[in-house]
Design a protein around this motif. Structure first.
Motif, PDB file in Angstrom:
ATOM      1  N   ILE A 166     -50.557 -11.680 -29.840  1.00  0.00           N
ATOM      2  CA  ILE A 166     -49.917 -12.914 -30.294  1.00  0.00           C
ATOM      3  C   ILE A 166     -50.089 -14.044 -29.278  1.00  0.00           C
ATOM      4  CG2 ILE A 166     -48.225 -11.668 -31.682  1.00  0.00           C
ATOM      5  CD1 ILE A 166     -46.178 -12.093 -29.474  1.00  0.00           C
ATOM      6  N   MET A 167     -50.744 -13.722 -28.138  1.00  0.00           N
ATOM      7  CA  MET A 167     -50.970 -14.690 -27.054  1.00  0.00           C
ATOM      8  C   MET A 167     -49.673 -15.377 -26.650  1.00  0.00           C
ATOM      9  SD  MET A 167     -54.059 -14.336 -26.202  1.00  0.00           S
ATOM     10  CE  MET A 167     -54.476 -15.770 -25.201  1.00  0.00           C
ATOM     11  N   CYS A 168     -48.642 -14.565 -26.541  1.00  0.00           N
ATOM     12  CA  CYS A 168     -47.321 -15.106 -26.261  1.00  0.00           C
ATOM     13  C   CYS A 168     -46.432 -14.017 -25.676  1.00  0.00           C
ATOM     14  CB  CYS A 168     -46.715 -15.654 -27.554  1.00  0.00           C
ATOM     15  SG  CYS A 168     -44.995 -16.190 -27.430  1.00  0.00           S
ATOM     16  N   ALA A 169     -45.499 -14.405 -24.813  1.00  0.00           N
ATOM     17  CA  ALA A 169     -44.485 -13.498 -24.290  1.00  0.00           C
ATOM     18  C   ALA A 169     -43.183 -13.768 -25.024  1.00  0.00           C
ATOM     19  CB  ALA A 169     -44.304 -13.702 -22.790  1.00  0.00           C
ATOM     20  N   ASP A 170     -42.823 -12.883 -25.945  1.00  0.00           N
ATOM     21  CA  ASP A 170     -41.609 -13.029 -26.746  1.00  0.00           C
ATOM     22  C   ASP A 170     -40.601 -11.995 -26.257  1.00  0.00           C
ATOM     23  OD1 ASP A 170     -39.637 -13.378 -28.586  1.00  0.00           O
ATOM     24  OD2 ASP A 170     -40.862 -12.971 -30.355  1.00  0.00           O
ATOM     25  N   ASN A 186     -40.312 -18.626 -25.614  1.00  0.00           N
ATOM     26  CA  ASN A 186     -41.596 -17.971 -25.818  1.00  0.00           C
ATOM     27  C   ASN A 186     -42.677 -18.670 -24.996  1.00  0.00           C
ATOM     28  OD1 ASN A 186     -40.319 -16.306 -27.609  1.00  0.00           O
ATOM     29  ND2 ASN A 186     -41.079 -17.316 -29.444  1.00  0.00           N
ATOM     30  N   LEU A 187     -43.256 -17.956 -24.044  1.00  0.00           N
ATOM     31  CA  LEU A 187     -44.331 -18.502 -23.231  1.00  0.00           C
ATOM     32  C   LEU A 187     -45.667 -18.190 -23.896  1.00  0.00           C
ATOM     33  CD1 LEU A 187     -43.298 -17.588 -19.561  1.00  0.00           C
ATOM     34  CD2 LEU A 187     -42.915 -19.724 -20.792  1.00  0.00           C
ATOM     35  N   THR A 188     -46.476 -19.201 -24.108  1.00  0.00           N
ATOM     36  CA  THR A 188     -47.781 -19.012 -24.736  1.00  0.00           C
ATOM     37  C   THR A 188     -48.894 -19.208 -23.709  1.00  0.00           C
ATOM     38  OG1 THR A 188     -47.850 -21.340 -25.388  1.00  0.00           O
ATOM     39  CG2 THR A 188     -46.949 -19.767 -26.985  1.00  0.00           C
ATOM     40  N   THR A 189     -50.049 -18.669 -24.030  1.00  0.00           N
ATOM     41  CA  THR A 189     -51.212 -18.816 -23.156  1.00  0.00           C
ATOM     42  C   THR A 189     -52.468 -18.875 -24.014  1.00  0.00           C
ATOM     43  OG1 THR A 189     -52.478 -17.811 -21.363  1.00  0.00           O
ATOM     44  CG2 THR A 189     -51.399 -16.310 -22.887  1.00  0.00           C
ATOM     45  N   GLY A 190     -53.462 -19.555 -23.490  1.00  0.00           N
ATOM     46  CA  GLY A 190     -54.737 -19.630 -24.199  1.00  0.00           C
ATOM     47  C   GLY A 190     -55.871 -19.041 -23.380  1.00  0.00           C
ATOM     48  N   SER A 217     -43.192  -6.248 -19.859  1.00  0.00           N
ATOM     49  CA  SER A 217     -44.595  -6.261 -19.437  1.00  0.00           C
ATOM     50  C   SER A 217     -45.307  -7.506 -19.958  1.00  0.00           C
ATOM     51  CB  SER A 217     -45.298  -4.997 -19.942  1.00  0.00           C
ATOM     52  OG  SER A 217     -44.678  -3.839 -19.443  1.00  0.00           O
ATOM     53  N   GLY A 218     -45.060  -7.835 -21.208  1.00  0.00           N
ATOM     54  CA  GLY A 218     -45.664  -9.044 -21.771  1.00  0.00           C
ATOM     55  C   GLY A 218     -45.210 -10.292 -21.032  1.00  0.00           C
ATOM     56  N   ALA A 219     -43.927 -10.330 -20.667  1.00  0.00           N
ATOM     57  CA  ALA A 219     -43.398 -11.487 -19.943  1.00  0.00           C
ATOM     58  C   ALA A 219     -44.037 -11.613 -18.563  1.00  0.00           C
ATOM     59  CB  ALA A 219     -41.877 -11.361 -19.819  1.00  0.00           C
ATOM     60  N   VAL A 220     -44.195 -10.485 -17.872  1.00  0.00           N
ATOM     61  CA  VAL A 220     -44.816 -10.505 -16.546  1.00  0.00           C
ATOM     62  C   VAL A 220     -46.264 -10.968 -16.628  1.00  0.00           C
ATOM     63  CG1 VAL A 220     -45.587  -9.055 -14.630  1.00  0.00           C
ATOM     64  CG2 VAL A 220     -43.307  -8.726 -15.598  1.00  0.00           C
ATOM     65  N   ALA A 221     -47.003 -10.428 -17.605  1.00  0.00           N
ATOM     66  CA  ALA A 221     -48.421 -10.764 -17.731  1.00  0.00           C
ATOM     67  C   ALA A 221     -48.629 -12.244 -18.023  1.00  0.00           C
ATOM     68  CB  ALA A 221     -49.057  -9.913 -18.826  1.00  0.00           C
TER      69      ALA A 221
END
Length: 349
Positions: A248-252, A159-163, A84-88
């Motif tokens: 964590i503002m990240c997809a781990d 790890n994809l991050t977002t701001g 879910s975190g990866a999709v978002a």
């Protein structure tokens, strides 16, 4: 005496005593443990931290409670959290590979798509269990492995991050002086509680958990009930995944939700729900999640290695299983019968 007997016989009474004992232990070692301060209009303190950090396990546990009530289990919820975190985060970033505070996808679409993916994965688990007839442990083990693998494919094994500021509100925001995740957990709890206590669905779930064959003969669509509870478990994993990734503002995809399925199961059994199925204790599950987090925080406070927390949790599982055994329940019944408030009305003094 009747009130005392009613309280002590409640399923939530033992986990409440355990939680109180852990908190009391921490107070003796750290007098400031219960201190709550207000900083910039927000509550801060170790109790608030325990409550906030317990939210993902709490939400996963709520979905797991329904699954276990049908006599099943869901080992995939931790992997679905990571998925879910990866999709978002992937939807927020869009096709861009550079950190960007904006998003190419409307935020509401990000939320709905993430929850839809998680719910469909849960529905798939329910299909394998109810329609195909695969054992729940084996059926959910498939997504436990494949779900995290799919998450790694989505993120490219990094790890994809977002701001994106609105996304950070889900896991890091504050509302009425409390963390936003606490209100999200409360919303999920109330939604599921209404479903199982104010509609016939809760009775159907418990009936299937007690005896699925008898439930079918009584006119209950056991297949639909089982598929629905696994879908709800997937939905809860999606909500927890949004909170975790936002925090964590990240997809781990590798570490997010790792072993969370075990914590969710432990929270359910600590809350009084038997692994044999047939009963739903949502309030006990919430208390169980708080017990796990309070216990974990106590272990870390003594500078104990994180690996030791797994040993303590394993010991807790063994203790709970023994307490739920018929032998212990018979012994408990005999002890209660000897106590003044343990006797039923009309029995001799």
């Amino acid at each position: 005496m009747k009130n005392v007997r009613k309280i002590t016989s409640s399923k939530t009474f033992p986990p409440l005593v355990a939680l109180f004992g852990i908190l009391l232990f921490n107070v003796f070692l750290n007098p400031g443990f219960l201190t709550i301060t207000i900083v910039e209009g927000h509550f801060f303190g170790q109790l608030i931290d325990i409550l906030n950090r317990a939210v993902p396990i709490m939400i996963l546990g709520i979905g797991m409670t329904l699954v276990i009530a049908t006599g099943g289990t869901d080992l995939s919820c931790g992997a679905l959290l990571a998925l879910s975190g990866a999709v978002a985060v992937s939807l927020i970033r869009g096709k861009s590979t550079i950190l960007n505070p904006e998003t190419e996808t409307p935020f509401i679409i990000v939320i709905l798509a993430t929850l839809a993916v998680a719910s469909l994965c849960g529905l798939w688990n329910g299909f394998l269990v109810a329609k195909i007839g695969i054992q729940p442990i084996v059926a959910t083990l498939i997504l436990m492995t494949a779900g995290r693998g799919i998450a790694q494919l989505i993120t490219g094994a990094r790890n994809l991050t977002t701001g994106y500021p609105p996304f950070s509100v889900i896991g890091q925001g504050w509302f009425l002086m409390f963390p936003v995740p606490v209100f999200i957990a409360a919303g999920v709890f109330l939604l599921v509680w209404f479903l199982v206590r104010k509609t016939a669905f809760g009775l159907f779930v418990e009936a299937v958990g007690i005896n699925a064959s008898a439930a079918r003969y009584s006119g209950i669509n056991a297949t639909l009930v089982i598929m629905t509870v696994y879908m709800i478990s997937g939905f809860c994993a999606g909500v927890a995944g949004l909170i975790y990734a936002s925090n964590i503002m990240c997809a781990d995809a590798t570490n997010a939700g790792l072993n969370f399925e075990l914590d969710a199961i432990l929270a359910v059994v600590l809350g009084g729900t038997s692994m044999m199925g047939g009963r739903i204790y949502l309030g006990g599950t919430v208390i169980g999640a708080l017990i796990i987090m309070a216990l974990t925080k106590s272990i870390y406070a003594f500078d104990v290695a994180p690996e030791s927390a797994l040993v303590v949790k394993a010991a807790a599982v063994v203790m709970v299983v023994l307490i739920q055994s018929p032998l212990f329940q018979n012994f408990r019944g005999r002890v209660r019968a000897c106590l003044p408030f343990g006797r039923r009305a009309g029995e001799g003094a």
